[in-house]
Write an enzyme that holds these catalytic residues in place. Structure first.
Site, PDB file in Angstrom:
ATOM      1  N   ASN A   1     -58.104 -12.758 -78.392  1.00 16.80           N
ATOM      2  CA  ASN A   1     -58.954 -11.615 -78.749  1.00 16.80           C
ATOM      3  C   ASN A   1     -60.298 -11.676 -78.030  1.00 16.80           C
ATOM      4  O   ASN A   1     -61.365 -11.695 -78.646  1.00 16.80           O
ATOM      5  CB  ASN A   1     -59.150 -11.555 -80.260  1.00 16.80           C
TER       6      ASN A   1
ATOM      7  N   ASP B   1     -58.595 -20.773 -88.873  1.00 13.43           N
ATOM      8  CA  ASP B   1     -58.670 -19.360 -88.486  1.00 13.43           C
ATOM      9  C   ASP B   1     -60.124 -18.996 -88.182  1.00 13.43           C
ATOM     10  O   ASP B   1     -60.633 -17.946 -88.596  1.00 13.43           O
ATOM     11  CB  ASP B   1     -58.088 -18.449 -89.553  1.00 13.43           C
TER      12      ASP B   1
ATOM     13  N   PHE C   1     -63.452  -8.106 -89.941  1.00 16.58           N
ATOM     14  CA  PHE C   1     -62.766  -9.189 -90.630  1.00 16.58           C
ATOM     15  C   PHE C   1     -63.025 -10.503 -89.893  1.00 16.58           C
ATOM     16  O   PHE C   1     -62.936 -10.565 -88.668  1.00 16.58           O
ATOM     17  CB  PHE C   1     -61.254  -8.933 -90.656  1.00 16.58           C
ATOM     18  N   GLY C   2     -63.318 -11.572 -90.648  1.00 21.08           N
ATOM     19  CA  GLY C   2     -63.416 -12.877 -90.013  1.00 21.08           C
ATOM     20  C   GLY C   2     -64.510 -13.748 -90.572  1.00 21.08           C
ATOM     21  O   GLY C   2     -65.547 -13.259 -91.047  1.00 21.08           O
TER      22      GLY C   2
END
Length: 417
Positions: free
Chosen positions: A96, A306, A324-325
């Site tokens: 990404n 993650d 998100f993250g």
């Protein structure tokens, strides 16, 4: 790299020294002697810590690093330093970036950028071009350039035929296919787990079935095609049950869970803190209980941080607009140790290496040094001073964690905190 490690308890089920407390002599990057009461020799670095443990180097199967394209979030250089001080000797980095890693030249670039560090970098190539789930990327060429797996980070393979073709095609070169467990049409524009909490605070939810339906589909395709499938970051009880059944059938499937999905429930979102906005979303205590049961019986193969650094413009905004993250790598071991034993923690943090890279470094004489050094004693509250990443979007701020990482030894280098 010459060093003497004194009085280290070995946790390595593949080592004949598993469970013993020994001294380890290292010469020129290899373990040369394992024994008792070894004396320090000239030129050796002495490593001696209270309650010292040593295991094979840990491997993180899902790490996001902004470079290339998003260096303001994280650079490869600092990202590998963060990984080393968090205990990881190998990390698989997600595609990404900008551009997305979907060509052999992209893979070569990040591989070259990662050279010279104690922690090794293992690129995951995008499964589809630009991760758009339309056409397969150049999978074989990327593997030849160093890609260890193929997947579109946090993007589902919406076309089931595309996943079918990918699983069939990659069998020709033993490739590992990743499929993110989310059915987009059911997830819709959800921002958190769909349930009592989302209803109470008025946020759109992502139902658990959005994950389990996709997992069921992917496992059916795998049963038809054969091949190697990894399902990253599952979060629901139904997913655990489906994968357990698939493994009992003999399917070549593995899966991981993100550390924050084991540690927090969706109630962490009651005050709309965007640090807890992650994908898959934080679920319920019932889901966490099922995930931990899956860890204990071997259904879940590995735990990942993650780790996803995001700049302030992406997180300190209205909840609906936040990305998100979270960054979790610095806290992964300390959080995991609050949930499982040190032996199980090490297993969950080392399993990914063989699945993704087909390599292993058992702690034996004449083996290349690839070690993580840590302690299981003590506890601490995770604070700003523990954040090593460029980005600060850490969901573990304020969490009570156990143990500590001393550092790693790998690639002829020693990194100690």
């Amino acid at each position: 790299m010459n060093a003497l490690i004194k009085a280290a308890t070995i946790i390595d089920s593949k080592s004949s020294h598993h469970g013993t407390t020994v001294d380890i002599r290292i010469k020129y990057g290899k373990i040369r002697l394992i024994g008792q009461n070894l004396s320090q020799e000239k030129g050796e670095k002495l490593i001696q810590k209270e309650n010292l443990y040593a295991s094979q180097g840990w491997f993180d199967s899902s790490v996001s690093i902004g470079q290339p394209g998003y260096e303001e979030r994280e650079t490869i250089d600092n990202g590998l330093t963060v990984a080393a001080k968090s205990g990881f000797t190998g990390i698989a980095i997600n595609p990404n970036t900008y551009p997305i890693l979907d060509t052999s030249s992209d893979i070569t670039f990040v591989s070259k950028m990662g050279e010279g560090h104690a922690t090794s970098i293992f690129p995951i190539g995008a499964l589809t071009r630009n991760s758009e789930s339309v056409d397969l990327a150049e999978l074989y060429d990327m593997q030849q350039s160093g890609a260890v797996a193929f997947g579109d980070y946090q993007r589902a393979v919406s076309n089931p035929n595309l996943l079918k073709i990918a699983l069939q095609y990659t069998q020709g070169f033993n490739g590992l296919v990743l499929s993110f467990p989310l059915e987009d049409n059911i997830a819709g524009t959800g921002k958190m787990n769909e349930g009592i909490t989302s209803t109470g605070i008025g946020l759109k939810g992502i139902p658990a079935i959005a994950e389990s339906l996709q997992v069921a589909r992917d496992l059916h395709i795998l049963e038809y095609t054969g091949g190697k499938l990894h399902i990253p970051t599952i979060s629901t009880a139904a997913s655990v049950a489906l994968i357990r059944d698939a493994k009992n059938k003999g399917l070549d499937v593995s899966c991981s869970v993100a550390i924050h999905n084991l540690f927090y429930t969706d109630q962490a979102l009651l005050d709309f803190n965007t640090h807890y906005k992650v994908l898959p979303p934080l679920r319920t205590q019932e889901d966490i209980d099922a995930l931990i049961a899956g860890i204990k019986d071997g259904t879940i193969d590995m735990v990942t941080s993650d780790h996803n650094p995001l700049d302030i413009e992406r997180k300190q905004v209205e909840f609906d607009n936040a990305a998100f993250g979270t960054i979790s790598q610095e806290a992964t071991f300390g959080a995991l140790l609050t949930l499982v034993s040190e032996k199980k923690a090490v297993q969950l943090l080392t399993n990914g290496r063989e699945r993704f890279t087909q390599t292993s470094f058992p702690i034996e004489k004449d083996t290349d040094v690839n070690l993580t050094l840590f302690t299981t004693k003590g506890s601490y509250t995770f604070g700003q001073e523990h954040i090593l990443s460029k980005s600060k979007n850490a969901c573990f701020l304020g969490a009570r964690l156990k143990g500590n990482v001393f550092g790693i030894m790998a690639n002829q280098k020693i990194v100690l905190k």
